[in-house]
Design a protein around this motif. Structure first.
Motif, mmCIF file in Angstrom:
data_model
loop_
_atom_site.group_PDB
_atom_site.id
_atom_site.type_symbol
_atom_site.label_atom_id
_atom_site.label_comp_id
_atom_site.label_asym_id
_atom_site.label_seq_id
_atom_site.Cartn_x
_atom_site.Cartn_y
_atom_site.Cartn_z
ATOM 1 N N GLY A 177 0.791 -1.226 0.000
ATOM 2 C CA GLY A 177 0.000 0.000 0.000
ATOM 3 C C GLY A 177 0.820 1.272 0.000
ATOM 4 O O GLY A 177 0.256 2.366 -0.072
ATOM 5 N N TRP A 178 2.130 1.147 0.088
ATOM 6 C CA TRP A 178 3.004 2.316 0.083
ATOM 7 C C TRP A 178 3.618 2.487 -1.313
ATOM 8 O O TRP A 178 3.578 1.581 -2.137
ATOM 9 C CB TRP A 178 4.117 2.170 1.117
ATOM 10 C CG TRP A 178 3.659 2.391 2.527
ATOM 11 C CD1 TRP A 178 2.625 1.768 3.162
ATOM 12 C CD2 TRP A 178 4.227 3.289 3.479
ATOM 13 N NE1 TRP A 178 2.507 2.222 4.461
ATOM 14 C CE2 TRP A 178 3.489 3.160 4.676
ATOM 15 C CE3 TRP A 178 5.284 4.191 3.451
ATOM 16 C CZ2 TRP A 178 3.773 3.893 5.816
ATOM 17 C CZ3 TRP A 178 5.582 4.930 4.597
ATOM 18 C CH2 TRP A 178 4.824 4.779 5.762
ATOM 19 N N SER A 179 4.168 3.650 -1.540
ATOM 20 C CA SER A 179 4.864 3.947 -2.794
ATOM 21 C C SER A 179 6.003 4.904 -2.482
ATOM 22 O O SER A 179 6.203 5.300 -1.327
ATOM 23 C CB SER A 179 3.907 4.588 -3.802
ATOM 24 O OG SER A 179 3.548 5.897 -3.371
ATOM 25 N N TRP A 180 6.756 5.295 -3.518
ATOM 26 C CA TRP A 180 7.839 6.251 -3.281
ATOM 27 C C TRP A 180 7.282 7.586 -2.802
ATOM 28 O O TRP A 180 7.944 8.300 -2.044
ATOM 29 C CB TRP A 180 8.679 6.434 -4.548
ATOM 30 C CG TRP A 180 7.962 7.030 -5.740
ATOM 31 C CD1 TRP A 180 7.398 6.354 -6.774
ATOM 32 C CD2 TRP A 180 7.765 8.422 -6.017
ATOM 33 N NE1 TRP A 180 6.835 7.225 -7.682
ATOM 34 C CE2 TRP A 180 7.064 8.505 -7.240
ATOM 35 C CE3 TRP A 180 8.100 9.601 -5.358
ATOM 36 C CZ2 TRP A 180 6.692 9.727 -7.819
ATOM 37 C CZ3 TRP A 180 7.731 10.813 -5.925
ATOM 38 C CH2 TRP A 180 7.045 10.879 -7.137
ATOM 39 N N ARG A 181 6.072 7.934 -3.228
ATOM 40 C CA ARG A 181 5.472 9.204 -2.770
ATOM 41 C C ARG A 181 5.214 9.161 -1.260
ATOM 42 O O ARG A 181 5.439 10.153 -0.553
ATOM 43 C CB ARG A 181 4.171 9.477 -3.522
ATOM 44 C CG ARG A 181 4.349 9.702 -5.010
ATOM 45 C CD ARG A 181 3.027 10.067 -5.671
ATOM 46 N NE ARG A 181 3.138 10.150 -7.127
ATOM 47 C CZ ARG A 181 3.576 11.214 -7.791
ATOM 48 N NH1 ARG A 181 3.925 12.288 -7.114
ATOM 49 N NH2 ARG A 181 3.656 11.198 -9.109
ATOM 50 N N THR A 182 4.707 8.032 -0.779
ATOM 51 C CA THR A 182 4.475 7.901 0.664
ATOM 52 C C THR A 182 5.791 7.938 1.420
ATOM 53 O O THR A 182 5.902 8.578 2.473
ATOM 54 C CB THR A 182 3.756 6.575 0.966
ATOM 55 O OG1 THR A 182 2.746 6.341 -0.004
ATOM 56 C CG2 THR A 182 3.129 6.616 2.355
ATOM 57 N N ALA A 183 6.799 7.259 0.868
ATOM 58 C CA ALA A 183 8.085 7.176 1.563
ATOM 59 C C ALA A 183 8.746 8.548 1.705
ATOM 60 O O ALA A 183 9.292 8.878 2.765
ATOM 61 C CB ALA A 183 9.010 6.215 0.822
ATOM 62 N N ILE A 184 8.711 9.374 0.648
ATOM 63 C CA ILE A 184 9.354 10.687 0.754
ATOM 64 C C ILE A 184 8.538 11.636 1.622
ATOM 65 O O ILE A 184 9.033 12.705 2.002
ATOM 66 C CB ILE A 184 9.621 11.315 -0.635
ATOM 67 C CG1 ILE A 184 8.313 11.634 -1.355
ATOM 68 C CG2 ILE A 184 10.523 10.432 -1.465
ATOM 69 C CD1 ILE A 184 8.526 12.376 -2.680
ATOM 70 N N GLY A 185 7.300 11.230 1.954
ATOM 71 C CA GLY A 185 6.483 12.059 2.832
ATOM 72 C C GLY A 185 6.698 11.809 4.313
ATOM 73 O O GLY A 185 6.163 12.533 5.156
ATOM 74 N N ILE A 186 7.521 10.797 4.667
ATOM 75 C CA ILE A 186 7.689 10.472 6.085
ATOM 76 C C ILE A 186 8.352 11.603 6.861
ATOM 77 O O ILE A 186 8.151 11.735 8.068
ATOM 78 C CB ILE A 186 8.506 9.170 6.283
ATOM 79 C CG1 ILE A 186 9.915 9.311 5.690
ATOM 80 C CG2 ILE A 186 7.774 7.982 5.703
ATOM 81 C CD1 ILE A 186 10.851 8.173 6.046
ATOM 82 N N THR A 187 9.117 12.436 6.162
ATOM 83 C CA THR A 187 9.803 13.514 6.874
ATOM 84 C C THR A 187 8.836 14.607 7.337
ATOM 85 O O THR A 187 9.233 15.506 8.078
ATOM 86 C CB THR A 187 10.895 14.142 5.991
ATOM 87 O OG1 THR A 187 10.330 14.553 4.736
ATOM 88 C CG2 THR A 187 12.004 13.132 5.731
ATOM 89 N N LEU A 188 7.577 14.538 6.908
ATOM 90 C CA LEU A 188 6.581 15.480 7.419
ATOM 91 C C LEU A 188 6.474 15.378 8.938
ATOM 92 O O LEU A 188 6.262 16.390 9.615
ATOM 93 C CB LEU A 188 5.216 15.197 6.773
ATOM 94 C CG LEU A 188 4.051 16.057 7.259
ATOM 95 C CD1 LEU A 188 4.286 17.534 6.956
ATOM 96 C CD2 LEU A 188 2.733 15.576 6.618
ATOM 97 N N GLY A 189 6.621 14.179 9.473
ATOM 98 C CA GLY A 189 6.535 14.013 10.930
ATOM 99 C C GLY A 189 7.604 14.805 11.653
ATOM 100 O O GLY A 189 7.325 15.452 12.675
#
Length: 443
Positions: A177-189
């Protein structure tokens, strides 16, 4: 000149003026470290996923390299503007605005919208440039006697989060259910936590400013004014006091414009060459290792270890700057860098050792460069101005030179001339560091 910048030893505590609020040093330290956590992680998280991004969006190699260089170009473009924003909004206000922009940019970059990838990346570059420029100024203002150790600590945090983002990017992108877009968004935290901590620091600064403004409207005894004691002397600020945003009299701007200052250019030259070395390695080291026969996974692990090894250099240099002549501190890492490059040419099977050698030395270099913004200036305003200049020129070089090295590789078909050019840059860094770490300060 700010009383904080005048203090020669430990900053003494002082009676609070009516309405003055102190930011607790622990809260301020937490804010600084969380700002550091957001300085590199939103950028380094992209590199391990660049191949996947290029395949999905049909990006050419040249276009993909622009995606990596775009934040550095934004650093170069926006860094000179940051000191002006800080004079208008205060350091805390500018940093909070930068974190807000960073949160928005990370979200936009992660959207299933190709222009958002570029717009978000540019926004990340603009927001991080403000943090890059203002953290040395903040340390100059609030921790004037601990610039070296504090610079080492926050760079260690920066390197830790950058390595974590790089190491987790590919595994996270492969989750169901994840993609590269989700992965690069983790730094939002990271950005959201940093914003949550910086907001109370900003509120304290604004409250202090309002209280000082109120004091200026009240009749006071002769010789007593805001920022003065009953005897007419300027009261020193306690560590953690948000003096700039709290309305304290601002130190004068440098008498010599930074772009005409020999001191500023010495620091800028050192910042530029050491940045060029690091980002050239960040761009091409995995390719150099793969051409030497290592598999992509191993090359990626070596890159993560390179960044982790810089933490040791960060902390060591932070400690040495309080005990050793800064000129020697700026020179000593360069032979280690040359050893790493020559080692890769002559013994590529020991690539892990050369990666760790370079990472450790690069960690020394960045702490030395950032600490010079405060060490060679007399006020935090001057530190911000030199920081803006140094990072603008430095990151412009860091964006352009790696591309030129790629052209050199394509023209020769070998990484050998590239590595010898990098050896020459390391030798130049040693020479520039000697002059950059001189004793005179910019007024």
């Amino acid at each position: 000149m700010s009383p904080v910048a005048q203090t020669a030893g430990t900053v003494p505590s002082s009676p609070r003026e009516p309405g003055e609020r102190l930011v607790r040093p622990a809260l301020l330290l937490a804010g600084i470290l969380l700002l550091a956590a957001n300085m590199r992680a939103p950028i380094t998280v992209v590199s391990p996923l660049l191949g996947t991004i290029s395949e999905e969006l049909a990006l050419s190699s040249a276009t993909a390299s622009v995606l990596i260089s775009l934040p550095l170009l934004c650093f170069a473009a926006f860094s000179p503007l940051v000191p002006r924003l800080a004079r208008r909004w205060g350091i805390e206000g500018t940093l909070v605005a930068a974190l807000m922009l960073l949160c928005l940019a990370i979200v936009v970059r992660s959207l299933p919208w190709t222009p958002g990838l570029w717009l978000g990346t540019a926004g990340i570059g603009a927001s991080v440039s403000a943090i890059n420029v203002l953290l040395p100024s903040l340390l100059k203002r609030d921790f004037p006697t601990r610039i070296g150790p504090m610079t080492g600590v926050y760079n260690a945090v920066q390197s830790t989060f950058a390595a974590a983002a790089s190491g987790l990017a590919v595994p996270l992108a492969g989750l169901p259910g994840w993609s590269w877009r989700t992965a690069i968004g983790i730094t939002l935290g990271f950005a959201l936590v940093g914003l949550a901590v910086m907001l109370p620091i900003l509120r304290a600064a604004l409250a202090g400013r309002a209280a000082r403004r109120a004091l200026t409207t009240d009749p006071l005894p002769d010789g007593v004014g805001p920022g003065s004691t009953a005897g007419g002397a300027t009261a020193p600020l306690a560590a953690g006091t948000t003096s700039d945003a709290a309305g304290a009299p601002a130190p004068p701007r440098p008498s010599t414009p930074v772009w005409r200052s020999t001191i500023a250019w010495q620091v800028t030259a050192f910042m530029g060459v050491q940045s060029t070395l690091f980002y050239s390695m960040l761009t091409w080291w995995p390719s150099i290792e793969r051409d030497a026969g290592l598999d992509p996974v191993t090359a990626g692990v070596h890159m993560a270890l390179l960044q982790l090894s810089s933490i040791g250099g960060n902390l060591l240099t932070g400690a040495l700057l309080r005990r050793v002549d800064a000129r020697w501190v700026t020179m000593l890492p360069q032979p280690l860098i040359i050893i790493a490059f020559v080692g890769m040419l002559t013994a590529p099977d020991a690539a892990l050792l050369w990666s760790v050698c370079f990472g450790f030395a690069a960690g020394n270099n960045i702490v030395a460069a950032l600490s010079l913004f405060g060490a060679r200036t007399r006020s935090h305003q001057s530190a911000a101005a030199v920081s803006g200049m140094g990072q603008s020129v430095g990151y412009l070089a860091a964006a352009v030179v790696p591309a030129a090295l790629g052209v050199l590789h394509d023209a020769t078909g070998s990484w050998t001339p590239v590595l010898w050019v990098l050896c020459g840059l390391a030798a130049l860094t040693a020479l520039l560091g000697w002059f950059a770490a001189g004793k005179r300060q910019l007024d």
